[in-house]
Design an enzyme around this catalytic site. Structure first.
Site, PDB file in Angstrom:
ATOM      1  N   TRP A 153       8.398  -6.178  18.546  1.00 18.37           N
ATOM      2  CA  TRP A 153       7.270  -6.920  17.987  1.00 18.37           C
ATOM      3  C   TRP A 153       6.533  -7.752  19.049  1.00 18.37           C
ATOM      4  O   TRP A 153       5.374  -8.110  18.860  1.00 18.37           O
ATOM      5  CB  TRP A 153       7.754  -7.859  16.868  1.00 18.37           C
ATOM      6  CG  TRP A 153       8.679  -8.929  17.374  1.00 18.37           C
ATOM      7  CD1 TRP A 153      10.042  -8.886  17.395  1.00 18.37           C
ATOM      8  CD2 TRP A 153       8.311 -10.177  17.970  1.00 18.37           C
ATOM      9  NE1 TRP A 153      10.541 -10.018  17.977  1.00 18.37           N
ATOM     10  CE2 TRP A 153       9.494 -10.831  18.335  1.00 18.37           C
ATOM     11  CE3 TRP A 153       7.087 -10.810  18.227  1.00 18.37           C
ATOM     12  CZ2 TRP A 153       9.497 -12.079  18.960  1.00 18.37           C
ATOM     13  CZ3 TRP A 153       7.091 -12.055  18.846  1.00 18.37           C
ATOM     14  CH2 TRP A 153       8.284 -12.669  19.204  1.00 18.37           C
ATOM     15  N   PRO A 178       7.012   1.674  15.668  1.00 13.53           N
ATOM     16  CA  PRO A 178       6.860   0.240  15.947  1.00 13.53           C
ATOM     17  C   PRO A 178       7.745  -0.542  14.993  1.00 13.53           C
ATOM     18  O   PRO A 178       8.087  -0.058  13.919  1.00 13.53           O
ATOM     19  CB  PRO A 178       5.384  -0.022  15.647  1.00 13.53           C
ATOM     20  CG  PRO A 178       5.007   1.013  14.650  1.00 13.53           C
ATOM     21  CD  PRO A 178       5.902   2.203  14.852  1.00 13.53           C
ATOM     22  N   GLY A 231      14.015  -3.331  23.531  1.00 12.64           N
ATOM     23  CA  GLY A 231      14.568  -4.217  22.506  1.00 12.64           C
ATOM     24  C   GLY A 231      15.879  -4.813  22.983  1.00 12.64           C
ATOM     25  O   GLY A 231      16.138  -4.891  24.188  1.00 12.64           O
ATOM     26  N   SER A 232      16.728  -5.164  22.033  1.00 17.90           N
ATOM     27  CA  SER A 232      17.945  -5.895  22.405  1.00 17.90           C
ATOM     28  C   SER A 232      19.013  -4.964  22.980  1.00 17.90           C
ATOM     29  O   SER A 232      19.039  -3.758  22.700  1.00 17.90           O
ATOM     30  CB  SER A 232      18.514  -6.601  21.173  1.00 17.90           C
ATOM     31  OG  SER A 232      19.034  -5.634  20.286  1.00 17.90           O
ATOM     32  N   GLU A 253      15.019  -0.404  27.892  1.00 20.25           N
ATOM     33  CA  GLU A 253      14.566  -1.666  28.487  1.00 20.25           C
ATOM     34  C   GLU A 253      15.091  -2.750  27.557  1.00 20.25           C
ATOM     35  O   GLU A 253      14.545  -2.983  26.481  1.00 20.25           O
ATOM     36  CB  GLU A 253      13.040  -1.632  28.585  1.00 20.25           C
ATOM     37  CG  GLU A 253      12.498  -2.628  29.579  1.00 20.25           C
ATOM     38  CD  GLU A 253      11.952  -3.854  28.893  1.00 20.25           C
ATOM     39  OE1 GLU A 253      12.722  -4.828  28.762  1.00 20.25           O
ATOM     40  OE2 GLU A 253      10.778  -3.831  28.483  1.00 20.25           O
ATOM     41  N   LEU A 254      16.189  -3.399  27.983  1.00 23.76           N
ATOM     42  CA  LEU A 254      16.947  -4.242  27.055  1.00 23.76           C
ATOM     43  C   LEU A 254      16.816  -5.725  27.402  1.00 23.76           C
ATOM     44  O   LEU A 254      15.854  -6.140  28.025  1.00 23.76           O
ATOM     45  CB  LEU A 254      18.405  -3.769  27.050  1.00 23.76           C
ATOM     46  CG  LEU A 254      18.576  -2.255  26.812  1.00 23.76           C
ATOM     47  CD1 LEU A 254      20.039  -1.838  26.908  1.00 23.76           C
ATOM     48  CD2 LEU A 254      17.996  -1.838  25.465  1.00 23.76           C
ATOM     49  N   CYS A 287      11.366 -10.384  27.358  1.00 24.30           N
ATOM     50  CA  CYS A 287      12.654 -10.042  28.019  1.00 24.30           C
ATOM     51  C   CYS A 287      12.705 -10.566  29.444  1.00 24.30           C
ATOM     52  O   CYS A 287      13.780 -10.672  30.014  1.00 24.30           O
ATOM     53  CB  CYS A 287      12.829  -8.532  28.078  1.00 24.30           C
ATOM     54  SG  CYS A 287      12.682  -7.745  26.512  1.00 24.30           S
ATOM     55  N   GLU A 382      20.576 -14.574  25.839  1.00 27.63           N
ATOM     56  CA  GLU A 382      19.129 -14.564  26.043  1.00 27.63           C
ATOM     57  C   GLU A 382      18.508 -15.598  25.098  1.00 27.63           C
ATOM     58  O   GLU A 382      18.696 -15.518  23.881  1.00 27.63           O
ATOM     59  CB  GLU A 382      18.604 -13.162  25.736  1.00 27.63           C
ATOM     60  CG  GLU A 382      17.165 -12.967  26.097  1.00 27.63           C
ATOM     61  CD  GLU A 382      16.721 -11.516  25.931  1.00 27.63           C
ATOM     62  OE1 GLU A 382      17.299 -10.803  25.089  1.00 27.63           O
ATOM     63  OE2 GLU A 382      15.783 -11.114  26.632  1.00 27.63           O
TER      64      GLU A 382
END
Ligand code: SIN
Length: 480
Positions: A153, A178, A231-232, A253-254, A287, A382
């Site tokens: 998001w 999405p 995302g996570s 891509e975390l 991130c 994070e």
């Protein structure tokens, strides 16, 4: 075109807005909880339909020339920039970031389309000197096939374009999934992609609330050849495990836990500016946002006073209002998590230098926390919110050790005016990206991505298209 003309309420598959789905859900504005749009939930069926459409379209799209695909991508880029204001408004409404940041994201997201429109023409192969006189060895690159782009998001446009543009340029077709919090920007740019001229089935976008079921189907489908996810780390693990049965290619891509080191020879004013940009972009919800600020003991006081002053002057509010720097958090869970970080830190001896509490159920005060230590929960986790914890260090070795003491390895930053220290530290940091006297490293011309639990694969730059290509070796024999 008005903003409303770009708002759509359903999935787009095989060149059409679909009626698939029995249920609906609301997309809400995180700045006030109001509904922006009721959206048709395409459910698991829409996922299957989109995969099949992309699979059919791949058979002809893969045969088109890179120039042909590049021309359509160029038109898409042009249309996105032409409607930057409307797209930025939709983005701010659904994800909360200040309007100026949303405008920045439209330009940033479009830049990936422009870049890969060109880069697709350069997916060169090789001619290899043969191992015997009667042979000729050639390597070509071919598109991997159907690609699923699963996107978050917090960058509802750029995270799509930096996956989808290289995929399309390489000759792949795509299914975009999405997140349900912010599907409207995705639907708007996919509408523009159709005006640009992509054939039916080449770009599909599916919306629905059941992320787990939709993601599982994308992972387990034999027709989907690659997943690209932002995302996570937790979800990255799940997608990777689910993709094992089909041995799917993955780009992940975390999460991150970015250190920001201020050495004793740093230009403190520049470091403060860099920390603000890096920490408070999108209210700390990226991130690559700074998670831990490590400051040499000799400059700790000066840096903390200047940073605190700058943070205290940031204006918080609805992203559509003028001069707002910090928008809302995405939801109440994010507010609660940020609150817990603060109370945990206070219970372990931290000092709040500015901010420290929610303003209401939507906004959190931009916060600086002094005397942070390794024991505080945000050292490992994070933050994804507007908290800037300050840690003290005494030597380069100590700073590097603290910086690398995390499972994550996405972005890192440091400030120093000493060239040899810059090289030494940059080489020692276990991260995919290092900002040296710079708080913002993202650009379409450079490789974005991480190591360790921050994932793998690179987005943007000449490297970003390789993840969407297979290498084929051809051996010509009996040439006499
Ligand atoms: C992210 O937070 O995942 C992306 C940030 C960026 O592209 O700068």
């Amino acid at each position: 075109m008005k903003t409303n003309d770009l708002i759509f309420d359903r999935s787009f598959v095989n060149g059409k807005w679909t009626n698939q789905g029995d249920e609906t859900f609301e997309v809400t504005n995180p700045a006030n909880g109001n509904s922006i749009q009721t959206v048709l939930d395409g459910g698991i069926q829409i996922t299957e339909m989109a995969i099949n459409a992309a699979d059919r379209a791949f058979k002809s799209w893969r045969k088109t020339t890179a120039k042909y695909r590049g021309d359509i991508l160029e038109k898409w880029n042009y249309l996105i920039l032409k409607h930057a204001k409307e797209l930025a408004e939709i983005m701010t409404l659904e994800c909360g970031k200040p309007f100026s940041e949303s405008k920045g994201e439209v330009a940033y997201g479009a830049s990936y389309i422009k870049w890969f429109a060109e880069e697709g023409k350069r997916t060169y192969g090789d001619v290899i000197p043969p191992h015997s006189e009667d042979k000729r060895l050639v390597v070509i690159k071919q598109p991997v096939g159907v690609v699923a782009a699963i996107t978050p998001w917090n960058f509802p446009l750029a995270m799509i374009t930096r996956k989808v543009a290289p995929a399309l340029a390489a000759g792949c077709t795509v299914v975009i999934r999405p997140t349900y919090e912010s599907p409207l920007t995705a639907l708007a740019i996919v509408y523009l992609s159709q005006i640009a001229g992509f054939p039916p089935g080449v770009i599909n976008v599916i919306v629905g609330k059941d992320s787990a079921a939709m993601g599982k189907l994308l992972c387990e489908s034999q027709k989907v050849k690659k997943i690209s996810f932002t995302g996570s780390t937790r979800i990255g693990h799940i997608l990777m495990a689910q993709s094992a049965s089909t041995l799917k290619k993955l780009s992940l891509e975390l999460g991150g836990n970015a250190p920001f080191i201020v050495f004793e020879d740093a230009d403190i004013d520049k470091a403060v500016k860099g920390a603000i940009v890096s920490k408070f972009r999108n209210a700390g919800q990226t991130c690559v946002c700074v998670n831990r600020i490590l400051v040499h003991e000799k400059v700790y006081d000066e840096f903390s006073v200047k940073l605190t002053k700058a943070v205290a002057s940031l204006k918080v509010g609805d992203g559509m209002l003028a001069n707002v720097n910090i928008g809302p958090m995405i939801n109440i869970d994010a507010i609660e998590k940020t609150k817990e970080f603060v109370s945990d830190a206070i219970s372990k001896g931290a000092k709040i230098l500015t901010g420290g509490k929610p303003i209401n159920q939507y906004f959190f005060e931009p916060t600086v926390i002094g005397n942070a230590t390794r024991e505080m929960s945000f050292s490992d986790d994070e933050i994804f919110g507007p908290l800037a914890p300050l840690y003290k260090f005494t030597s380069d070795e100590e700073a590097i050790k603290i910086a690398n003491d995390t499972i994550y390895g996405l972005a890192s930053y440091f400030y120093s005016e000493n060239v040899s220290r810059c090289w030494r530290v940059a080489e020692a940091l276990e991260y995919g990206m290092v900002g040296i006297n710079e708080g913002l490293v993202s650009t379409e011309v450079a490789p974005f991505g991480g190591v360790k639990f921050s994932g793998h694969g690179r987005e943007g730059s000449k490297y970003g298209i390789e993840d969407y290509l297979e290498i084929k070796y051809m051996c010509f024999g009996n040439i006499i």
